[in-house]
Design an enzyme around this catalytic site. Structure first.
Site, PDB file in Angstrom:
ATOM      1  N   ASN A  80     -14.294   6.072  -7.053  1.00  0.00           N
ATOM      2  CA  ASN A  80     -15.244   7.126  -6.667  1.00  0.00           C
ATOM      3  C   ASN A  80     -14.426   8.406  -6.662  1.00  0.00           C
ATOM      4  O   ASN A  80     -13.581   8.594  -5.770  1.00  0.00           O
ATOM      5  CB  ASN A  80     -15.773   6.930  -5.246  1.00  0.00           C
ATOM      6  CG  ASN A  80     -16.731   5.769  -5.061  1.00  0.00           C
ATOM      7  OD1 ASN A  80     -17.927   5.946  -4.934  1.00  0.00           O
ATOM      8  ND2 ASN A  80     -16.179   4.559  -5.012  1.00  0.00           N
ATOM      9  N   GLU A 119     -10.145   8.692   3.968  1.00  0.00           N
ATOM     10  CA  GLU A 119      -9.605   7.352   3.689  1.00  0.00           C
ATOM     11  C   GLU A 119      -8.394   7.042   4.559  1.00  0.00           C
ATOM     12  O   GLU A 119      -8.216   5.893   4.979  1.00  0.00           O
ATOM     13  CB  GLU A 119      -9.254   7.209   2.209  1.00  0.00           C
ATOM     14  CG  GLU A 119     -10.489   7.076   1.339  1.00  0.00           C
ATOM     15  CD  GLU A 119     -10.146   6.671  -0.083  1.00  0.00           C
ATOM     16  OE1 GLU A 119      -9.551   5.587  -0.256  1.00  0.00           O
ATOM     17  OE2 GLU A 119     -10.464   7.434  -1.009  1.00  0.00           O
ATOM     18  N   CYS A 121      -9.218   3.080  -7.442  1.00  0.00           N
ATOM     19  CA  CYS A 121      -9.403   4.538  -7.485  1.00  0.00           C
ATOM     20  C   CYS A 121      -8.086   5.300  -7.672  1.00  0.00           C
ATOM     21  O   CYS A 121      -7.483   5.237  -8.733  1.00  0.00           O
ATOM     22  CB  CYS A 121     -10.146   4.997  -6.248  1.00  0.00           C
ATOM     23  SG  CYS A 121     -10.810   6.688  -6.427  1.00  0.00           S
ATOM     24  N   LYS A 155      -5.920  -1.319  -1.533  1.00  0.00           N
ATOM     25  CA  LYS A 155      -5.515  -0.014  -2.070  1.00  0.00           C
ATOM     26  C   LYS A 155      -4.277   0.528  -1.361  1.00  0.00           C
ATOM     27  O   LYS A 155      -4.257   0.643  -0.133  1.00  0.00           O
ATOM     28  CB  LYS A 155      -6.677   0.965  -1.913  1.00  0.00           C
ATOM     29  CG  LYS A 155      -6.477   2.344  -2.516  1.00  0.00           C
ATOM     30  CD  LYS A 155      -7.796   3.136  -2.368  1.00  0.00           C
ATOM     31  CE  LYS A 155      -7.738   4.500  -3.011  1.00  0.00           C
ATOM     32  NZ  LYS A 155      -9.067   5.189  -2.928  1.00  0.00           N
TER      33      LYS A 155
END
Lengths: 313, 313
Positions: free
Chosen positions: B197, B142, B172, B123
């Site tokens: 999420n 994160e 995401c 990501k």
């Protein structure tokens, strides 16, 4: 905090190739007056608003030249400028630009409430072809009639009377290109102004999309790119049947969440008006789309290092 | 011509912080079996599918370490790999990756019908903060727990049994960034795989968006970016209430026109299946989004030359 600008989308119905300029201008002035009567401060007209969508025709030099404006304003559009200034209303309008040096662009300007030109844009994403498609009744000759825009994507400030918004302009097909939106997003754009002429279907049968799908596409790109750049957007059609070639309508005003605030219901001259709180852009710009915090340009090199697709082995 | 791949979105309901791994894995295997029973060849699971969305918690080292996978596969996920291979079904799954060198990424892999790992992604667009927000019950850490992905956006080919699609993966928040999509679009992506999420609202009250608006945003970006890159897309949620923090659902399968083909109706474990004709990408790639013909990278420099917004004077 609120910074409210009252905005109008002035959708135009079809303009025949034979419609006199004075008739077209009168329609535009009536749309302007209707918007002003509803309190609008800024009125957005379509792409190539003063003429039919002439790139569908292979024109002789005389008719082509007559489709272009050699200055802005000029006597052929002055009544619109005069009426707007008298009403204290600004406007965005798309037009075919011929420069003193002989360059031709598919351009737009934004005019302030005092008649001053606040910003200028030249369409970057020209669709269509240079050479006519043999045997096709309707052409798409934008790549023949226009040069690619050479101004980039220059955001600019509107006047204090409009709450000093950061404005951006696109023309038609540009609205489908996220690179164009992001170039403005990276200048903090709060309101994107766009006019278009989009064929409702392929009149030559080379494409399976129908008018409903194309209107959906047009609305979808306005919504999503407004959201992803946390900006208001207004997207305005020339609509309906122009000499046998059908154009979609679907003019719309979209908020910075990508939510439709207003959308045209007809394929005719029609005015939409909405109050746009420019501060509604702030949440998106400060959180989800806080570019300084979240963008990773080191991984975006492909966007500038290649033009077309390069497939994996 | 048609090249049909039968695809499943395996939305997962909430996974509590205390749910044993074996229970989670059993849920995933049941979703896989349901999808396979409906003929799916490729099943897409959410981001961080093996755990709760742990970045909402400030964890001690032991619990943090236990949330990461040190190899893929590993004994804690092997039953899913085994069952998938037995069924001849491939899958996309998101997981927390801990490398031998100690780097941590929010990653995803795509596994082929024979169990081989076809592609890997880390990501790039990490939301949240490095430091906990004082006084907030729910964090978004994160940027603390993961490094920014260092693989770029690497498209890859799926197997002949899937009609050799060009595949891309996002995780995401990446799905809201048009730069990420375009990086794959420029590799000819035909199917984008994404798990997420996404909080249904700000549990700490710092944001005015509600679950309906956030689900709209999630769907909108899948639709528009699929259209603007002429690709299929599948976007799969972990949904519902995880220990008091609500996640949106809205998992969806979108065609290359941006049209919703299927969307989840619940916030629970739920399977969507659709036949995806990969050749439906061709019209968009060859006409409207023929990048080689229409992109103008000389005007896109701002996208790589600056990170955050720079406002006009």
């Amino acid at each position: 905090m609120t910074r409210v600008l009252r905005l109008a989308a002035a959708q135009m119905g079809p303009t025949s190739r034979t419609e006199p300029r004075a008739v077209t201008l009168d329609r535009m002035i009536r749309l302007l007056e209707a918007a002003a009567a509803d309190g609008a401060q800024l009125v957005v007209f379509p792409e190539l608003a003063f003429t039919t969508f002439f790139p569908r025709w292979l024109l002789d030099d005389a008719e082509l030249l007559a489709s272009f404006e050699t200055a802005m304003p000029n006597p052929g559009v002055q009544p619109l400028f005069d009426r707007a200034r008298a009403l204290g209303v600004g406007f965005y309008v798309g037009y075919a630009e011929l420069t003193p040096a002989g360059q031709r662009f598919n351009s737009s300007i934004t005019v302030g409430p005092d008649g001053a030109i606040l910003g200028k844009y030249r369409k970057v994403h020209l669709p269509g072809s240079v050479e006519p498609r043999p045997g096709d009744r309707f052409q798409q000759l934008e790549k023949r009639y226009f040069e690619y825009g050479d101004l980039g994507f220059p955001a600019f400030r509107g006047p204090q009377a409009w709450q000093s918004p950061i404005l951006g302009m696109l023309v038609c097909n540009d609205r489908r290109w996220p690179e164009a939106w992001r170039a403005y997003g990276l200048q903090g754009v709060e309101l994107m102004l766009m006019g278009y002429n989009s064929a409702a279907y392929d009149p030559n049968g080379g494409n399976t999309e129908d008018a409903a799908l194309r209107t959906f596409h047009s609305t979808l790109v306005a919504q999503a790119n407004a959201y992803m750049n946390a900006t208001w957007a207004v997207s305005v059609a020339k609509a309906g049947d122009e000499d046998g070639s059908a154009l979609i309508g679907g003019s719309c005003i979209v908020d910075p969440n990508g939510v439709l605030v207003a959308q045209a219901k007809t394929l005719e001259d029609e005015v939409l008006v909405a109050d746009c709180d420019l501060d509604a852009c702030r949440q998106g710009k400060e959180k989800m789309f806080n570019f300084a915090a979240h963008r990773r340009p080191e991984h975006y090199r492909r966007l500038v290092d290649q033009v077309g697709a390069v497939l994996p082995a």
